[in-house]
Design an enzyme around this catalytic site. Structure first.
Site, PDB file in Angstrom:
ATOM      1  CG  ASP A  95      83.238  45.155  84.514  1.00  0.00           C
ATOM      2  OD1 ASP A  95      82.423  46.110  84.461  1.00  0.00           O
ATOM      3  OD2 ASP A  95      82.883  43.966  84.589  1.00  0.00           O
ATOM      4  CD  GLU A 163      77.309  44.301  83.144  1.00  0.00           C
ATOM      5  OE1 GLU A 163      76.210  43.792  82.856  1.00  0.00           O
ATOM      6  OE2 GLU A 163      78.334  44.163  82.431  1.00  0.00           O
TER       7      GLU A 163
END
Length: 491
Positions: A95, A163
């Protein structure tokens, strides 16, 4: 004529031969807009499926997509080792943060572009570049099997899809799958080098406390000409309040110097690196792009201010945009404030100190509402651990210069999550980022040389780690430490 046998290529040569494929993989991943909280599920699903397929192709017979809800999947892949082999987890995340105003980028943020020897694109360094670094190291070991056995390591790869929010969601995922093997070593590839070509291990991280502040002064919007003067405007009150968070030198007033600082929360942790030798003012000004004539803020050494002391940043203020502003007094105003907390500090206590300070400095009797947004614990690594020593040697041999230990001013919640789940595992932080990467900023980039050198170092680390383990006969029979030089075929 007798058949001539060509010498086996070195590991460095094998890595170099894989860099064209690394670029193709990174281009494919960068093109997927995996922005948490903004992008729809589809690019996350495509990224997770693609990474799982790439790991399978790199020799991992077991791949799974793990999740506890409808959020982004965590890619799990395992290549089992022989009985008694050390279990090593290689971590990264896919991400990314928002590219924000894409018109300010020189090239499209979700299209990998090469310029001046670097690869540009959102996530090229943080952290899709580290995903590709892991893949390149694993492919190099796979390709080298024609000449040398695969390392005796029980190898796991975890690629996180959530994250960036900093909420440690990976902990929930792993707790929901207790069948997964407990690691001996975890390599968190989500940091970087202090300068291009200078291998670096990050041994401390600051924590993070983020709060939303709302001030209210009126029941509704008023004309500033009709009521301005005696009637308080909420935005003006908020600006005055935010100005109390730093002293005249720009040093943060929260947390107080004695708030929870110490040596950390776990055994074997080291103290944060300190000293001007770690980071000069000239290097900082150049790396950060500080304009001529603009002073640095705070006091103490650069290393201390960056790694070991708190920092407060106003992340956002909710206010009318300039092109939609009207002459009005606002009834309420909001801000998002981040406090980077010193290593070893209690982040929950910092939240309380921040709230107490704000309530005690609200101007004009304005009503204040404070909401905790997120908390991220600080982290101190066991920098004297066995695996750290093996990794330092591998980094030195791959880069050709000694590795450095430094602190980092950022926060990585997964480190604390891993420590909570696996308290006996040694956690190593490194990665492909460097100051020119401008992670989280405009024109993020990565150097392919850093990817290649880190992949080479990681492959060396995995080869050497089994030989560095303690002898199973017990204390007093530890295997000798990996020597400082290696034969050419191991490079």
């Amino acid at each position: 004529m007798p058949e001539t046998t060509l010498p086996a290529p070195s590991l460095a040569e094998t890595v170099r031969s894989l860099m064209a494929r690394a670029r193709d993989d990174l281009a494919e991943l960068v093109a997927l807009r995996t922005v948490v909280g903004i992008s729809p599920p589809e690019p996350f699903d495509r990224a997770a499926d693609r990474i799982a397929a790439l790991l399978s192709d790199a020799g991992f017979p077991e791949t799974r997509l793990l999740s506890t809800d409808e959020g982004p999947k965590t890619v799990y892949a395992r290549r089992p080792g022989p009985p008694g082999a050390p279990t090593v987890v290689l971590y990264a995340h896919y991400d990314v943060v928002s590219a924000q105003d894409e018109t300010t980028w020189r090239t499209p943020p979700f299209e990998l572009t090469e310029r001046d020897g670097r690869w540009y694109g959102r996530g090229s360094a943080d952290c899709k570049g580290n995903v590709v670094m892991h893949l390149t190291a694993l492919r190099a070991l796979q390709k080298a099997q024609a000449h040398e056995p695969y390392p005796d390591v029980d190898l796991v790869v975890l690629v996180d899809g959530c994250e960036e929010p900093g909420d440690g969601s990976i902990e929930k995922v792993l707790r929901a799958h207790p069948d997964l093997p407990a690691p001996d070593v975890i390599v968190v590839a989500d940091t970087g080098n202090v300068a291009p070509g200078v291998p670096t291990l990050t041994t401390s991280l600051r924590g993070m406390a983020v709060a939303e502040i709302e001030l209210s002064t009126l029941s509704g919007t008023l004309h500033s000409g009709q009521f301005g003067g005696p009637v308080p405007d909420a935005l003006t009150a908020l600006i005055r309040l935010l100005g109390t968070l730093h002293d005249s030198q720009g040093a943060p007033v929260v947390p107080a110097p004695d708030t929870g600082t110490g040596t950390g929360t776990g055994t074997g942790e080291s103290t944060p690196p300190r000293g001007d030798a770690e980071y000069s003012e000239a290097d900082l000004r150049a790396d950060a792009g500080v304009l001529d004539g603009v002073a640095l803020i705070g006091a103490g050494s650069i290393a201390d201010r960056l790694w070991s002391r708190p920092a407060i940043t106003v992340l956002a203020i909710q206010s009318p945009p300039l092109d939609d502003a009207v002459p009005a007094l606002l009834p309420s105003a909001k801000a998002l404030v981040s406090v980077r907390t010193p290593p070893g500090s209690d982040v929950h206590r910092v939240h309380e100190e921040l709230a107490d300070h704000l309530r005690g400095h609200v101007p004009w009797g304005a009503r204040v509402d404070i909401r905790r947004v997120t908390s991220g614990p600080s982290f101190l690594a066991d920098s004297g651990g066995r695996a750290h020593g093996v990794m330092r040697d591998a980094l030195r041999d791959a880069f050709g210069v000694p590795a450095r230990d430094v602190g980092a001013g950022g926060s990585i919640a997964v480190c604390s999550a891993f420590r909570a789940l696996y308290p006996h595992a040694e956690i190593i932080l490194c990665g492909v980022e460097d100051p020119p990467s401008h992670i989280h900023g405009t024109d993020e980039s990565v150097s392919p040389r850093e990817i290649a050198s880190l992949a080479h170092a990681e492959a060396l680390f995995l080869r050497r780690l089994p030989a560095s383990r303690p002898d199973p006969r017990g204390s007093g029979h530890d295997a000798p430490r990996i020597p400082s030089t290696r034969p050419q075929e191991d490079r």
